[in-house]
Design a protein around this motif. Structure first.
Motif, PDB file in Angstrom:
ATOM      1  N   LEU A 151       0.948  -1.362  -0.028  1.00  0.00           N
ATOM      2  CA  LEU A 151      -0.055   0.049   0.158  1.00  0.00           C
ATOM      3  C   LEU A 151       1.046   1.253  -0.077  1.00  0.00           C
ATOM      4  O   LEU A 151       0.538   2.139  -0.705  1.00  0.00           O
ATOM      5  CB  LEU A 151      -0.900   0.028   1.248  1.00  0.00           C
ATOM      6  CG  LEU A 151      -2.127   1.111   1.397  1.00  0.00           C
ATOM      7  CD1 LEU A 151      -2.982   0.987   0.292  1.00  0.00           C
ATOM      8  CD2 LEU A 151      -2.922   0.837   2.553  1.00  0.00           C
ATOM      9  N   ASP A 152       2.074   1.093   1.035  1.00  0.00           N
ATOM     10  CA  ASP A 152       2.779   2.354   0.783  1.00  0.00           C
ATOM     11  C   ASP A 152       3.659   2.565  -0.647  1.00  0.00           C
ATOM     12  O   ASP A 152       3.735   3.805  -1.246  1.00  0.00           O
ATOM     13  CB  ASP A 152       3.991   2.237   1.762  1.00  0.00           C
ATOM     14  CG  ASP A 152       4.762   3.282   1.881  1.00  0.00           C
ATOM     15  OD1 ASP A 152       4.538   4.453   2.381  1.00  0.00           O
ATOM     16  OD2 ASP A 152       6.078   3.144   1.792  1.00  0.00           O
ATOM     17  N   LEU A 153       3.737   1.432  -1.132  1.00  0.00           N
ATOM     18  CA  LEU A 153       4.627   1.547  -2.474  1.00  0.00           C
ATOM     19  C   LEU A 153       3.645   2.183  -3.502  1.00  0.00           C
ATOM     20  O   LEU A 153       3.785   3.021  -4.132  1.00  0.00           O
ATOM     21  CB  LEU A 153       4.891   0.208  -3.033  1.00  0.00           C
ATOM     22  CG  LEU A 153       5.391  -0.028  -4.443  1.00  0.00           C
ATOM     23  CD1 LEU A 153       6.628   0.824  -4.411  1.00  0.00           C
ATOM     24  CD2 LEU A 153       5.544  -1.392  -4.630  1.00  0.00           C
ATOM     25  N   PHE A 154       2.301   1.720  -3.573  1.00  0.00           N
ATOM     26  CA  PHE A 154       1.209   2.423  -4.635  1.00  0.00           C
ATOM     27  C   PHE A 154       1.256   3.703  -4.337  1.00  0.00           C
ATOM     28  O   PHE A 154       1.300   4.606  -5.188  1.00  0.00           O
ATOM     29  CB  PHE A 154      -0.065   1.743  -4.142  1.00  0.00           C
ATOM     30  CG  PHE A 154      -0.299   0.102  -4.619  1.00  0.00           C
ATOM     31  CD1 PHE A 154       0.648  -0.279  -5.727  1.00  0.00           C
ATOM     32  CD2 PHE A 154      -1.058  -0.688  -4.011  1.00  0.00           C
ATOM     33  CE1 PHE A 154       0.575  -1.666  -5.927  1.00  0.00           C
ATOM     34  CE2 PHE A 154      -1.277  -1.806  -4.354  1.00  0.00           C
ATOM     35  CZ  PHE A 154      -0.456  -2.426  -5.206  1.00  0.00           C
ATOM     36  N   GLU A 155       1.092   4.118  -3.092  1.00  0.00           N
ATOM     37  CA  GLU A 155       0.986   5.473  -2.854  1.00  0.00           C
ATOM     38  C   GLU A 155       2.090   6.314  -3.255  1.00  0.00           C
ATOM     39  O   GLU A 155       1.930   7.562  -3.670  1.00  0.00           O
ATOM     40  CB  GLU A 155       0.669   5.931  -1.372  1.00  0.00           C
ATOM     41  CG  GLU A 155      -0.571   5.233  -0.831  1.00  0.00           C
ATOM     42  CD  GLU A 155      -1.242   5.460   0.573  1.00  0.00           C
ATOM     43  OE1 GLU A 155      -0.093   5.480   1.335  1.00  0.00           O
ATOM     44  OE2 GLU A 155      -2.259   5.259   0.839  1.00  0.00           O
ATOM     45  N   LYS A 156       3.353   5.991  -3.009  1.00  0.00           N
ATOM     46  CA  LYS A 156       4.621   6.654  -3.429  1.00  0.00           C
ATOM     47  C   LYS A 156       4.487   6.651  -5.020  1.00  0.00           C
ATOM     48  O   LYS A 156       4.918   7.818  -5.545  1.00  0.00           O
ATOM     49  CB  LYS A 156       5.824   6.006  -2.789  1.00  0.00           C
ATOM     50  CG  LYS A 156       6.015   6.242  -1.380  1.00  0.00           C
ATOM     51  CD  LYS A 156       7.240   5.579  -0.558  1.00  0.00           C
ATOM     52  CE  LYS A 156       7.451   5.758   0.740  1.00  0.00           C
ATOM     53  NZ  LYS A 156       8.378   5.288   1.256  1.00  0.00           N
ATOM     54  N   VAL A 157       4.316   5.548  -5.481  1.00  0.00           N
ATOM     55  CA  VAL A 157       4.468   5.612  -6.998  1.00  0.00           C
ATOM     56  C   VAL A 157       3.363   6.777  -7.607  1.00  0.00           C
ATOM     57  O   VAL A 157       3.855   7.510  -8.632  1.00  0.00           O
ATOM     58  CB  VAL A 157       4.257   4.182  -7.696  1.00  0.00           C
ATOM     59  CG1 VAL A 157       4.187   4.296  -9.002  1.00  0.00           C
ATOM     60  CG2 VAL A 157       5.429   3.421  -7.458  1.00  0.00           C
ATOM     61  N   VAL A 158       2.161   6.625  -7.069  1.00  0.00           N
ATOM     62  CA  VAL A 158       1.182   7.482  -7.706  1.00  0.00           C
ATOM     63  C   VAL A 158       1.749   9.153  -7.289  1.00  0.00           C
ATOM     64  O   VAL A 158       1.688   9.765  -8.310  1.00  0.00           O
ATOM     65  CB  VAL A 158      -0.210   7.264  -7.059  1.00  0.00           C
ATOM     66  CG1 VAL A 158      -1.106   8.234  -7.393  1.00  0.00           C
ATOM     67  CG2 VAL A 158      -0.620   5.917  -7.551  1.00  0.00           C
ATOM     68  N   LEU A 159       1.921   9.178  -6.228  1.00  0.00           N
ATOM     69  CA  LEU A 159       2.554  10.615  -5.908  1.00  0.00           C
ATOM     70  C   LEU A 159       3.534  10.951  -6.687  1.00  0.00           C
ATOM     71  O   LEU A 159       3.569  12.260  -7.371  1.00  0.00           O
ATOM     72  CB  LEU A 159       3.010  10.851  -4.460  1.00  0.00           C
ATOM     73  CG  LEU A 159       3.367  12.018  -4.041  1.00  0.00           C
ATOM     74  CD1 LEU A 159       2.307  13.215  -4.029  1.00  0.00           C
ATOM     75  CD2 LEU A 159       4.060  12.018  -2.606  1.00  0.00           C
ATOM     76  N   ARG A 160       4.595  10.275  -6.991  1.00  0.00           N
ATOM     77  CA  ARG A 160       5.908  10.560  -7.693  1.00  0.00           C
ATOM     78  C   ARG A 160       5.323  11.018  -9.214  1.00  0.00           C
ATOM     79  O   ARG A 160       5.700  12.047  -9.932  1.00  0.00           O
ATOM     80  CB  ARG A 160       6.883   9.707  -7.936  1.00  0.00           C
ATOM     81  CG  ARG A 160       7.979   9.881  -8.517  1.00  0.00           C
ATOM     82  CD  ARG A 160       9.218   8.884  -8.234  1.00  0.00           C
ATOM     83  NE  ARG A 160       8.992   7.638  -8.825  1.00  0.00           N
ATOM     84  CZ  ARG A 160       8.703   6.449  -8.171  1.00  0.00           C
ATOM     85  NH1 ARG A 160       8.926   6.579  -6.816  1.00  0.00           N
ATOM     86  NH2 ARG A 160       8.734   5.508  -8.833  1.00  0.00           N
TER      87      ARG A 160
END
Length: 739
Positions: free
Chosen positions: A370-379
């Motif tokens: 979940l943390d990975l999904f959020e970081k990729v979307v933000l970037r």
């Protein structure tokens, strides 16, 4: 956040389907608010139908390439934020699973890829496919540190793009003794292997170890839990399972081996694993980067014995298990006897495995995903359009004439190669030496060097040697330097004039200009005798280059005008409302014709020529992009009017002039769609094509000779490689001006 998963899925009996279901459930478990929406785009194997659960919103038929494109379009138009691809070559259609690239090529949102297989010695296609997937991905997830090293060493993927998240395991809530009681195994020493059955699993090795174990511990029971792999079942039936059953009878182990021939659900699997004392993965080779069964067994706190395949060496380090040699039943038997004879040692291994397994729970790993999904979307949302162009340039391969130099000797450039090795049998031709000279001239404009001048001199010398006293040219010469024709073709004449005209416009040295001028003007008397429309068009391109340097040469302007109107007249005689073309057939190097008309019309300030160029361009544009990628006319039967166009026999020579044509139209109209198509056309070389395979070879720096129905023509001849690099230079030059 809205998440799309591309994967196989329950009720399909597949390890990746189970894995995706576990991620889906873990994300749902960790989502304490209704902010997460998850959907599955399920790969359905050929000939099968499944009653999918509600989270599956799209079924992709494995061998239907259009389904992959439709899935991407569905994702793009339904406001998904991120896509997770579960990659394993075998679940996707096409050669080596190439159809998945069609989906990725059309996907407009950030992509995370979970690699379930990383091969150390992939085929050319497997390597190319994985490199393209990695190129498109925002982040690549693997399940072992060794996989990261492999990706770097074999696939040239930087470690900054990769992330290791181990394979998750379920919660094991039933205690060891209670599990044995529930399975009526309280009085047995339980050994277990589970998963799909096939020869690569080495179960026969484990069975052959049992007689020595049973001799000392007759209460031992080996549970083999799992069905034969569906693909093996289709090809060979139950041949392997039956051979195992026969082996059990041969060794008199009927009381000590039990086959559970079913795909057990997670509840039953957890119970079996909790009940086992020793777990075995006796795989027969080391090339296994991930094993879900191994992770589950460690998570259950079993004492795991394994052959030293990649994942096992990493997972069982620091006393979490014991390794034995491949196909070594005797060594395996000795280890089992020792552990059953030494309860403290057995329990010590079980304890270390259980402790490590706590970190593998899906509940904990769900937080990481979940943390990975959020970081990729933000970037990805922070990137600007300007950054996109910059990244596109950075994603281009480095300019490298290594293969061009490999094919070049003191005489000139050889025509052909056998794979990437120069093929002396076919010698040299004027066409390729002129193309090579054009390439070096274009490269010199961008980054001058002595090496380019040296290559240029070789190719120019070949052209000079092939011109006859009457101003025409021979074309072919053997490797032994014997002329092979009395006179070259009209097309080779035209290509020569194109390169000479470019030389006169951009010559880096005065002596190059002087000899080029002599060769060019010796040939001028033959311009008006040309009949082939392509020969005339090639010649026109060379004349236009010369006139860009000497715009007031009235005699050459007259030559250009005559040639341009000759082609325009061919267009008027052959074109109809539904066939706006210069001939009754569309064959090779087709973009050359509208390109030459547009360039001539511009320099002659003749709108009638530009009109012919734009009408024929529009017709060709519709043919080339009738799909979502460049699909050029194949040379099998070409495209005869009122017939179908050939799909295969697609060659790089077509694409290089297509790139130049879209550049010209973009320059004249400034319409962004033509810039986009220019880039898409170049991407044909890199795999955005009929086969989803890259023709450019990043190892040799050469280009394969074409797309055939059976796959790539892997010979890397001069024509193909030169056309690739000419296209590359033109695209990079245009993109660089946009920064």
């Amino acid at each position: 956040m809205k998440i799309a998963y591309i994967s196989s899925y329950h009720p399909r009996q597949c390890g990746i389907a189970t894995f995706t279901h576990d991620i889906f459930s873990a994300i749902s478990f960790n989502d304490t608010s209704p902010r997460i929406e998850q959907h599955i785009f399920a790969l359905t194997d050929e000939g099968e139908k499944y009653e999918y659960p509600d989270e599956v919103v799209f079924s992709i038929e494995q061998q239907e390439e259009d389904d992959y494109i439709k899935a991407a379009e569905y994702i793009n138009t339904n406001a998904y934020d991120v896509c997770m691809l579960e990659h394993e070559y075998g679940i996707f259609g096409g050669k080596s699973g190439a159809f998945v690239l069609s989906l990725l090529d059309h996907l407009h949102i950030p992509l995370i890829v979970n690699l379930h297989t990383v091969l150390e010695t992939p085929t050319v296609d497997e390597r190319s496919i994985l490199m393209r997937i990695a190129h498109r991905a925002s982040k690549i997830v693997v399940m072992s540190q060794f996989a990261i090293e492999l990706l770097s060493r074999v696939y040239k993927i930087t470690e900054t793009k990769t992330l290791c998240i181990p394979h998750g395991v379920p919660q094991f809530v039933v205690k060891h003794r209670d599990a044995k009681n529930q399975l009526d195994l309280a009085d047995r020493k339980v050994i277990m292997t589970f998963g799909f059955i096939g020869r690569s699993k080495g179960i026969d090795v484990a069975i052959r170890a049992l007689p020595a174990v049973v001799n000392k511990f007759p209460e031992v029971l080996y549970l083999v839990v799992g069905k034969t792999h569906p693909n093996i079942l289709k090809q060979a039936g139950e041949e392997y399972r039956e051979s195992l059953e026969a082996l059990v009878v041969e060794l008199n182990l009927q009381n000590n081996v039990r086959f559970v021939n079913s795909f057990v659900d997670i509840t039953d699997l957890s119970l079996y694993l909790s009940a086992c004392d020793i777990y075995i993965t006796p795989y027969v080779n080391e090339a296994q980067i991930t094993s879900g069964t191994l992770s589950f067994a460690v998570g259950a706190g079993a004492a795991v014995l394994s052959t030293p395949y990649w994942h096992a060496k990493e997972m069982l380090a620091e006393g979490r298990g014991v390794l034995f040699d491949f196909n070594d039943s005797e060594n395996l038997a000795a280890i089992i006897v020792e552990l059953f004879s030494n309860a403290d040692k057995l329990n010590g291994i079980r304890g270390k495995a259980h402790e490590y397994g706590q970190e593998l729970s899906w509940q904990k790993l769900g937080v990481r995903y979940l943390d990975l999904f959020e970081k990729v979307v933000l970037r990805e949302t922070e990137k600007s359009a300007q950054n996109s162009i910059t990244e596109l340039i950075q994603e281009l391969p480095e300019f490298d004439l290594m293969h061009i130099k490999r094919l070049t000797n003191h005489v000139g450039i050889l025509q052909h190669a056998r794979y990437a090795t120069p093929n002396y049998h076919h010698g040299y031709c004027l066409d390729d030496n002129c193309r090579a000279m054009l390439l070096t001239l274009m490269a010199y404009e961008t980054e001058p060097s002595e090496e380019l001048c040296e290559l240029m001199s070789i190719y120019l010398s070949y052209v000079h040697y092939m011109q006859m006293d009457n101003g025409k040219f021979r074309n072919f010469m053997s490797f032994a330097n014997a002329f092979l024709d009395a006179e070259g073709t009209e097309d080779s004449f035209g290509r020569t004039i194109w390169s000479l005209g470019y030389l006169l416009k951009t010559a880096p040295l005065p002596d190059f200009y002087q000899i080029g001028k002599e060769l060019f003007f010796n040939a001028v008397p033959h311009f008006r005798s040309l009949k082939s429309v392509r020969a005339v068009a090639y010649t026109m391109l060379g004349v236009v280059c010369y006139l860009e340097y000497q715009p007031n040469d009235k005699d050459i302007l007259d030559e250009l005008c005559t040639m341009a109107h000759y082609i325009a007249n061919e267009y008027r005689q052959n074109s109809t409302e539904n066939w706006r073309w210069f001939e009754k057939i569309i064959s090779y190097d087709n973009a050359l014709l509208p390109l030459s008309m547009l360039k001539a019309g511009k320099i002659l300030k003749d709108d009638s020529l530009i009109e012919v160029g734009m009408k024929s361009f529009g017709f060709l544009d519709q043919l080339l992009f009738d799909k979502h990628y460049l699909s050029i006319i194949g040379n099998t039967n070409w495209y005869v009017k009122d017939s179908g166009k050939s799909k295969f026999g697609q060659q790089p020579i077509e694409v290089s002039t297509v790139v130049l044509l879209y550049h010209q139209v973009y320059e004249m109209t400034l319409e962004e769609k033509y810039l986009t198509r220019m880039v898409q056309s170049f991407q044909w070389f890199l795999g955005r094509n009929e086969l989803n395979l890259s023709l450019y070879d990043s190892e040799t720096k050469g280009c394969c000779d074409g797309l055939e129905s059976h796959g790539l023509n892997r010979n890397q001849g001069a024509e193909s490689t030169i056309c690739f690099w000419i296209s590359y230079l033109d695209v990079k030059r245009v993109l660089t001006t946009l920064i």
